[in-house]
Scaffold this motif. Sequence first.
Motif, short mmCIF file in Angstrom:
data_model
loop_
_atom_site.label_atom_id
_atom_site.label_comp_id
_atom_site.label_asym_id
_atom_site.label_seq_id
_atom_site.Cartn_x
_atom_site.Cartn_y
_atom_site.Cartn_z
N ASN A 1 0.78 -1.25 0.00
CA ASN A 1 0.00 0.00 0.00
C ASN A 1 0.81 1.29 0.00
OD1 ASN A 1 -2.90 -1.11 0.57
ND2 ASN A 1 -1.55 -2.16 2.03
N PHE B 1 6.87 7.10 6.49
CA PHE B 1 6.06 5.87 6.38
C PHE B 1 4.59 6.10 6.73
CE2 PHE B 1 10.46 4.46 7.49
CZ PHE B 1 10.79 4.00 6.22
N CYS C 1 1.09 5.76 5.85
CA CYS C 1 0.47 4.84 4.89
C CYS C 1 -0.93 4.44 5.35
CB CYS C 1 1.33 3.58 4.75
SG CYS C 1 0.69 2.44 3.53
N SER D 1 -9.04 8.25 1.19
CA SER D 1 -9.95 9.40 1.03
C SER D 1 -11.05 9.46 2.10
CB SER D 1 -10.60 9.41 -0.37
OG SER D 1 -9.60 9.39 -1.34
N ARG E 1 -10.20 10.68 5.12
CA ARG E 1 -9.59 11.65 6.03
C ARG E 1 -9.01 11.00 7.30
NH1 ARG E 1 -9.27 16.05 3.66
NH2 ARG E 1 -8.36 17.03 5.50
N PRO F 1 -5.21 12.91 8.12
CA PRO F 1 -5.11 14.04 9.06
C PRO F 1 -5.18 13.61 10.53
CG PRO F 1 -6.58 14.58 7.24
CD PRO F 1 -6.26 13.13 7.10
N ILE G 1 -1.76 12.28 11.42
CA ILE G 1 -0.80 13.40 11.52
C ILE G 1 -1.02 14.15 12.84
CG2 ILE G 1 -0.13 15.61 10.48
CD1 ILE G 1 -0.72 14.24 7.71
N ILE H 1 8.99 18.27 21.74
CA ILE H 1 9.51 18.64 20.41
C ILE H 1 8.36 19.28 19.62
CG2 ILE H 1 10.46 17.72 18.24
CD1 ILE H 1 11.94 15.63 19.92
N GLN I 1 8.96 20.87 16.29
CA GLN I 1 9.25 21.02 14.86
C GLN I 1 9.43 19.64 14.23
OE1 GLN I 1 10.62 23.44 17.02
NE2 GLN I 1 9.25 24.94 16.06
N LEU J 1 2.83 19.80 -1.35
CA LEU J 1 1.93 20.18 -0.26
C LEU J 1 2.34 21.60 0.15
CD1 LEU J 1 2.69 16.91 1.73
CD2 LEU J 1 0.50 17.36 0.63
#
Length: 404
Positions: free
Chosen positions: A63, A131, A133, A140, A142, A145, A148, A160, A162, A171
């Motif tokens: 994938n 990585f 994935c 699609s 969502r 996000p 992340i 941390i 940054q 992007l």
Amino acid sequence: MSNCGSFLCIDEVVEEDGPIEADVPLDQIRATPYPLPKEFEWALVDVEDDKEIKELYELLTLNYVEDDDAMFRFDYSAEFLKWALLPPGWKKSWHIGVRVASNKKLVAFISGIPQDVRVHSTVKRMVEINFLCIHKKLRSKRLAPVLIKEVTRRTHLEGIFQAVYTAGVVLPKPVATCRYFHRSLNPKKLVETGFSHLGRNMTMARLIKLNKLNPETSTPGLRPMEERDVKAVATMMNKYMSLFELAPHFEEADVRHWIITRPGVVWGYVVEDPETKTITDFFSFYSLPSTVINNPTHSTLNAAYSFYYAVQTPDEELSKITDAGERKAARDNAIKGRLVGLMQDALILARSHDFDVFNALHLMDNALFTEDLKFGQGDGYLHYYLYNWRCREIEGEKVGLVML
Ligand code: MYA
């Protein structure tokens, strides 16, 4: 305040480097994971466990990233993933999986590793994100996000704020962009897999002849890097990295982890001056095969990627040149022959390890050797991104950081 959150807006002009948003005090960081749709659950992936690394390998091999024409898909090996995810200072809480609640199938992943990174003149402890994935059947929706946001939360919990990451897609907003270059080692297979094409007026026999390499390396004193070379390589690496505007800072432990050969994963070589016995240069490359999708003859393309290196420079002579432009030109001129020789040896060694192609981005001093060594310009680009760090754009050739 930026209306792009902690990302740099696409049209933003930067005058001074610094964080986009201030660090968040620990007591203001969300303590619990972000919610997932109810059929899924968070699950850390224990990459030291054979069964779990195999699950991660299978998720990614089926994938992960494909080229635009869906002909090739990255096939990072399980051993490679362990190397990539377990560097000095690695954190279990940053190996983040998503499983289906009912059957525990691993369907999504994102990871971080810690790394000191210098951007222009500021050194920051950052997380390198890689990585990301999501299983093809769950695209699609969502979910990305949420992954992340969750890795961001867990990074904040470690103090941390940054991050650095790369992607083939554009992007908001790349800090640097580097083009891929490819050197054929096994031209026949590259043509058969559709990776390259026979140009007009070119025959297979001529293409093979054109790409032929000497069987033996030619740099006197070239040998595999060993534990006893770690200190010298770390010194060389950090001195060389000082030339770049986006660069990692390596401690000896990092050099030991990243550069010493692990067969099938990464190969590191040093040049030991036959007379003085000092280490004068080093280079390394790693193995990242791709699955050849739907090809009747070939299932895997064995690609080597240029990794870190450093080449000796005549510092004393160069320091006498006062004009910065002239000094840079004299330096490039002085190191070019040496670098071409070293990289030619890297190609010969990669061929001897059965690689079909040797890839390099146009970063560091790679532009000094790609033409002479018959690399062809690829159509892919790699974009570098920083999270929550505003800074001036960086030219590809000022990038020293290599991400896997
Ligand atoms: S780069 C490798 C990425 N992986 C792949 O390309 C593998 C194949 N593709 C997939 O698995 C999925 O298509 C992925 C998206 C997971 C990529 N980086 O869930 P969605 C945004 C960041 O509906 P899906 C790597 O690993 C997209 O613009 N964002 O989409 C570095 C849209 O956002 P917006 C991406 O296709 C990762 C949203 O996702 C990327 O099911 C660095 C759609 O979500 C991408 N490569 O899943 C991550 N691709 O609506 C950022 C798409 O806003 C780290 N999107 O336009 C940031 C720093 C975090 C740490 C901070 C600490 C301080």
